[in-house]
Design a protein around this motif. Structure first.
Motif, PDB file in Angstrom:
ATOM      1  N   ARG A  31     -14.974 -19.043 -49.182  1.00  0.00           N
ATOM      2  CA  ARG A  31     -15.555 -18.663 -50.468  1.00  0.00           C
ATOM      3  C   ARG A  31     -16.593 -17.545 -50.317  1.00  0.00           C
ATOM      4  O   ARG A  31     -16.561 -16.555 -51.053  1.00  0.00           O
ATOM      5  CB  ARG A  31     -16.189 -19.880 -51.151  1.00  0.00           C
ATOM      6  CG  ARG A  31     -15.223 -21.012 -51.443  1.00  0.00           C
ATOM      7  CD  ARG A  31     -14.033 -20.552 -52.253  1.00  0.00           C
ATOM      8  NE  ARG A  31     -14.393 -20.328 -53.659  1.00  0.00           N
ATOM      9  CZ  ARG A  31     -13.657 -19.598 -54.496  1.00  0.00           C
ATOM     10  NH1 ARG A  31     -12.574 -18.974 -54.079  1.00  0.00           N
ATOM     11  NH2 ARG A  31     -14.040 -19.468 -55.758  1.00  0.00           N
ATOM     12  N   THR A  32     -17.519 -17.718 -49.388  1.00  0.00           N
ATOM     13  CA  THR A  32     -18.521 -16.656 -49.205  1.00  0.00           C
ATOM     14  C   THR A  32     -17.897 -15.414 -48.587  1.00  0.00           C
ATOM     15  O   THR A  32     -18.300 -14.290 -48.903  1.00  0.00           O
ATOM     16  CB  THR A  32     -19.680 -17.144 -48.307  1.00  0.00           C
ATOM     17  OG1 THR A  32     -19.168 -17.539 -47.027  1.00  0.00           O
ATOM     18  CG2 THR A  32     -20.412 -18.313 -48.941  1.00  0.00           C
ATOM     19  N   GLY A  33     -16.899 -15.609 -47.718  1.00  0.00           N
ATOM     20  CA  GLY A  33     -16.227 -14.466 -47.105  1.00  0.00           C
ATOM     21  C   GLY A  33     -15.499 -13.610 -48.134  1.00  0.00           C
ATOM     22  O   GLY A  33     -15.528 -12.378 -48.062  1.00  0.00           O
ATOM     23  N   SER A  34     -14.861 -14.270 -49.119  1.00  0.00           N
ATOM     24  CA  SER A  34     -14.156 -13.503 -50.161  1.00  0.00           C
ATOM     25  C   SER A  34     -15.143 -12.687 -50.982  1.00  0.00           C
ATOM     26  O   SER A  34     -14.855 -11.550 -51.381  1.00  0.00           O
ATOM     27  CB  SER A  34     -13.368 -14.457 -51.066  1.00  0.00           C
ATOM     28  OG  SER A  34     -14.245 -15.317 -51.791  1.00  0.00           O
ATOM     29  N   TYR A  35     -16.321 -13.260 -51.231  1.00  0.00           N
ATOM     30  CA  TYR A  35     -17.347 -12.552 -51.986  1.00  0.00           C
ATOM     31  C   TYR A  35     -17.868 -11.354 -51.200  1.00  0.00           C
ATOM     32  O   TYR A  35     -17.987 -10.244 -51.727  1.00  0.00           O
ATOM     33  CB  TYR A  35     -18.504 -13.505 -52.315  1.00  0.00           C
ATOM     34  CG  TYR A  35     -19.545 -12.908 -53.225  1.00  0.00           C
ATOM     35  CD1 TYR A  35     -19.422 -13.004 -54.607  1.00  0.00           C
ATOM     36  CD2 TYR A  35     -20.662 -12.234 -52.716  1.00  0.00           C
ATOM     37  CE1 TYR A  35     -20.371 -12.459 -55.453  1.00  0.00           C
ATOM     38  CE2 TYR A  35     -21.612 -11.680 -53.555  1.00  0.00           C
ATOM     39  CZ  TYR A  35     -21.466 -11.804 -54.910  1.00  0.00           C
ATOM     40  OH  TYR A  35     -22.397 -11.241 -55.748  1.00  0.00           O
ATOM     41  N   MET A  36     -18.163 -11.569 -49.921  1.00  0.00           N
ATOM     42  CA  MET A  36     -18.690 -10.483 -49.094  1.00  0.00           C
ATOM     43  C   MET A  36     -17.662  -9.378 -48.896  1.00  0.00           C
ATOM     44  O   MET A  36     -18.002  -8.179 -48.885  1.00  0.00           O
ATOM     45  CB  MET A  36     -19.149 -11.037 -47.750  1.00  0.00           C
ATOM     46  CG  MET A  36     -20.377 -11.933 -47.827  1.00  0.00           C
ATOM     47  SD  MET A  36     -21.849 -11.103 -48.472  1.00  0.00           S
ATOM     48  CE  MET A  36     -22.211  -9.983 -47.114  1.00  0.00           C
ATOM     49  N   LEU A  37     -16.405  -9.746 -48.746  1.00  0.00           N
ATOM     50  CA  LEU A  37     -15.353  -8.731 -48.603  1.00  0.00           C
ATOM     51  C   LEU A  37     -15.232  -7.882 -49.864  1.00  0.00           C
ATOM     52  O   LEU A  37     -15.015  -6.671 -49.786  1.00  0.00           O
ATOM     53  CB  LEU A  37     -14.011  -9.405 -48.294  1.00  0.00           C
ATOM     54  CG  LEU A  37     -13.822  -9.896 -46.861  1.00  0.00           C
ATOM     55  CD1 LEU A  37     -12.516 -10.678 -46.737  1.00  0.00           C
ATOM     56  CD2 LEU A  37     -13.818  -8.715 -45.874  1.00  0.00           C
ATOM     57  N   HIS A  38     -15.392  -8.525 -51.024  1.00  0.00           N
ATOM     58  CA  HIS A  38     -15.357  -7.771 -52.272  1.00  0.00           C
ATOM     59  C   HIS A  38     -16.515  -6.773 -52.342  1.00  0.00           C
ATOM     60  O   HIS A  38     -16.319  -5.609 -52.717  1.00  0.00           O
ATOM     61  CB  HIS A  38     -15.422  -8.719 -53.471  1.00  0.00           C
ATOM     62  CG  HIS A  38     -15.598  -8.006 -54.771  1.00  0.00           C
ATOM     63  ND1 HIS A  38     -14.569  -7.343 -55.403  1.00  0.00           N
ATOM     64  CD2 HIS A  38     -16.700  -7.812 -55.556  1.00  0.00           C
ATOM     65  CE1 HIS A  38     -15.019  -6.783 -56.512  1.00  0.00           C
ATOM     66  NE2 HIS A  38     -16.307  -7.057 -56.630  1.00  0.00           N
ATOM     67  N   ILE A  39     -17.706  -7.217 -51.975  1.00  0.00           N
ATOM     68  CA  ILE A  39     -18.871  -6.326 -52.004  1.00  0.00           C
ATOM     69  C   ILE A  39     -18.685  -5.179 -51.019  1.00  0.00           C
ATOM     70  O   ILE A  39     -18.968  -4.008 -51.336  1.00  0.00           O
ATOM     71  CB  ILE A  39     -20.169  -7.104 -51.665  1.00  0.00           C
ATOM     72  CG1 ILE A  39     -20.395  -8.243 -52.660  1.00  0.00           C
ATOM     73  CG2 ILE A  39     -21.373  -6.154 -51.658  1.00  0.00           C
ATOM     74  CD1 ILE A  39     -20.529  -7.804 -54.081  1.00  0.00           C
ATOM     75  N   LEU A  40     -18.197  -5.479 -49.833  1.00  0.00           N
ATOM     76  CA  LEU A  40     -17.990  -4.440 -48.821  1.00  0.00           C
ATOM     77  C   LEU A  40     -16.962  -3.414 -49.274  1.00  0.00           C
ATOM     78  O   LEU A  40     -17.163  -2.207 -49.113  1.00  0.00           O
ATOM     79  CB  LEU A  40     -17.536  -5.082 -47.503  1.00  0.00           C
ATOM     80  CG  LEU A  40     -18.618  -5.754 -46.661  1.00  0.00           C
ATOM     81  CD1 LEU A  40     -17.990  -6.644 -45.597  1.00  0.00           C
ATOM     82  CD2 LEU A  40     -19.510  -4.698 -46.005  1.00  0.00           C
ATOM     83  N   SER A  41     -15.857  -3.892 -49.842  1.00  0.00           N
ATOM     84  CA  SER A  41     -14.775  -2.973 -50.229  1.00  0.00           C
ATOM     85  C   SER A  41     -15.101  -2.165 -51.476  1.00  0.00           C
ATOM     86  O   SER A  41     -14.671  -1.023 -51.618  1.00  0.00           O
ATOM     87  CB  SER A  41     -13.472  -3.756 -50.442  1.00  0.00           C
ATOM     88  OG  SER A  41     -13.637  -4.708 -51.485  1.00  0.00           O
ATOM     89  N   SER A  42     -15.882  -2.753 -52.380  1.00  0.00           N
ATOM     90  CA  SER A  42     -16.155  -2.066 -53.644  1.00  0.00           C
ATOM     91  C   SER A  42     -17.472  -1.293 -53.640  1.00  0.00           C
ATOM     92  O   SER A  42     -17.616  -0.298 -54.362  1.00  0.00           O
ATOM     93  CB  SER A  42     -16.180  -3.085 -54.793  1.00  0.00           C
ATOM     94  OG  SER A  42     -17.231  -4.016 -54.611  1.00  0.00           O
ATOM     95  N   SER A  43     -18.428  -1.737 -52.813  1.00  0.00           N
ATOM     96  CA  SER A  43     -19.767  -1.140 -52.896  1.00  0.00           C
ATOM     97  C   SER A  43     -20.341  -0.681 -51.570  1.00  0.00           C
ATOM     98  O   SER A  43     -21.380  -0.033 -51.543  1.00  0.00           O
ATOM     99  CB  SER A  43     -20.737  -2.144 -53.535  1.00  0.00           C
ATOM    100  OG  SER A  43     -20.252  -2.589 -54.785  1.00  0.00           O
ATOM    101  N   GLY A  44     -19.719  -1.076 -50.452  1.00  0.00           N
ATOM    102  CA  GLY A  44     -20.172  -0.583 -49.158  1.00  0.00           C
ATOM    103  C   GLY A  44     -21.073  -1.524 -48.386  1.00  0.00           C
ATOM    104  O   GLY A  44     -21.567  -2.532 -48.912  1.00  0.00           O
ATOM    105  N   PHE A  45     -21.283  -1.179 -47.135  1.00  0.00           N
ATOM    106  CA  PHE A  45     -22.030  -2.018 -46.195  1.00  0.00           C
ATOM    107  C   PHE A  45     -23.496  -2.177 -46.602  1.00  0.00           C
ATOM    108  O   PHE A  45     -24.047  -3.276 -46.546  1.00  0.00           O
ATOM    109  CB  PHE A  45     -21.932  -1.401 -44.799  1.00  0.00           C
ATOM    110  CG  PHE A  45     -22.687  -2.150 -43.741  1.00  0.00           C
ATOM    111  CD1 PHE A  45     -22.318  -3.431 -43.381  1.00  0.00           C
ATOM    112  CD2 PHE A  45     -23.768  -1.558 -43.097  1.00  0.00           C
ATOM    113  CE1 PHE A  45     -23.013  -4.122 -42.395  1.00  0.00           C
ATOM    114  CE2 PHE A  45     -24.468  -2.236 -42.113  1.00  0.00           C
ATOM    115  CZ  PHE A  45     -24.090  -3.522 -41.764  1.00  0.00           C
ATOM    116  N   ARG A  46     -24.113  -1.086 -47.022  1.00  0.00           N
ATOM    117  CA  ARG A  46     -25.534  -1.145 -47.353  1.00  0.00           C
ATOM    118  C   ARG A  46     -25.804  -2.104 -48.495  1.00  0.00           C
ATOM    119  O   ARG A  46     -26.748  -2.898 -48.449  1.00  0.00           O
ATOM    120  CB  ARG A  46     -26.042   0.252 -47.688  1.00  0.00           C
ATOM    121  CG  ARG A  46     -27.539   0.323 -47.974  1.00  0.00           C
ATOM    122  CD  ARG A  46     -28.021   1.746 -47.879  1.00  0.00           C
ATOM    123  NE  ARG A  46     -29.398   1.904 -48.264  1.00  0.00           N
ATOM    124  CZ  ARG A  46     -30.152   2.972 -47.958  1.00  0.00           C
ATOM    125  NH1 ARG A  46     -29.625   3.949 -47.251  1.00  0.00           N
ATOM    126  NH2 ARG A  46     -31.400   3.062 -48.368  1.00  0.00           N
TER     127      ARG A  46
END
Length: 269
Positions: free
Chosen positions: A85-100
């Motif tokens: 669950r948290t991994g799916s959220y973090m992957l979405h943030i990384l792919s849509s908004s970037g690492f920072r």
């Protein structure tokens, strides 16, 4: 400056009803008022652990195979679900908004999907203290790494959640993932299954990688906090860095003693 993510940015993430209904504001307010209880739990834990060792000295060790299987399997399933669950959220943030943004944005604490699992994570650090009961009652060797890690993770998690500090999404997701592997391994071993030795090496390697990433994230939070992007405090970053550095040293030493040194001894015999 980073744009704060809102619900419209995350609308397509699938939520379960209990995740949607979760009141993260109430959870954060409760933690702000009660986070100091983590010190109470830590003191009681230490007293029971070392008192329990003294009590067991003159008594035979307990088997506890079935309770250990149930305990480890329960924590494994909890960690697997939390990691997904948290991994799916973090992957979405990384792919849509970037690492920072994945480091600096506070949406992990109040966003869809992740808000429930962020709170579940910090609360779980209290019952996870129960791991040590099996070590004590089965009269196994109690490593400093074991009880030190349990106490400091509990204290830091409760201390940080109340302030919704930057970097929490990375810290929690990494811990969920490593614990999914670790408790699955413990459950298999407790059930009497033969687990290949390389799997244990992979788990310890993942723990070391987690600590390296923890130090890295803490350093980036400090750097970007100076630019107004990462909401945190110097004292929190200091404790996080010291904690992760100490873990890095302890887990690296455990890796050397358990795998490298043993291999070198075997070759010389």
């Amino acid at each position: 400056m980073l744009k704060i993510l809102n619900d419209s940015d995350l609308h397509h993430l699938s939520e379960y009803s209990f995740e949607r209904r979760f009141d993260e504001r109430g959870a954060i307010e409760w933690m702000q008022e009660n986070w100091w209880h983590s010190f109470v739990f830590s003191v009681l834990y230490a007293a029971l652990v070392f008192g329990g060792q003294h009590y067991m000295k003159a008594r035979p060790k307990l088997d506890l195979r079935l309770p250990l299987v149930i305990w480890s399997l329960s924590l494994a399933l909890f960690s697997i679900i939390g990691a997904v669950r948290t991994g799916s959220y973090m992957l979405h943030i990384l792919s849509s908004s970037g690492f920072r943004r994945s480091i600096c944005d506070q949406s992990f604490y109040n966003g869809p999907v992740s808000k429930f699992w962020a709170y579940a994570f910090v609360l779980s650090k209290a019952p996870e203290l129960g791991d040590t009961a099996f070590v004590v009652l089965r009269k196994q060797k109690l490593l400093f790494l074991h009880w030190y890690h349990h106490i400091t993770v509990l204290l830091y998690s409760w201390y940080s959640y109340k302030d919704m500090v930057a970097g929490g999404g990375w810290f929690m997701t990494m811990n969920y993932t490593v614990h999914a592997l670790m408790y699955s391994y413990y459950a298999a071993r407790a059930a009497g299954l033969r687990v290949p030795r390389p799997f244990a090496v992979v788990i310890t390697s993942a723990q070391i990688a987690q600590m390296v990433m923890g130090v890295t994230v803490s350093s980036l939070v400090y750097r970007w906090m100076q630019q107004g992007d990462c909401p945190s405090r110097v004292d929190n970053i200091t404790w996080a860095t010291l904690m992760y550095l100490s873990y890095l040293l302890l887990f690296s030493n455990f890796f050397y003693q358990s795998y490298l040194r043993q291999n070198s001894k075997a070759k010389t015999q």
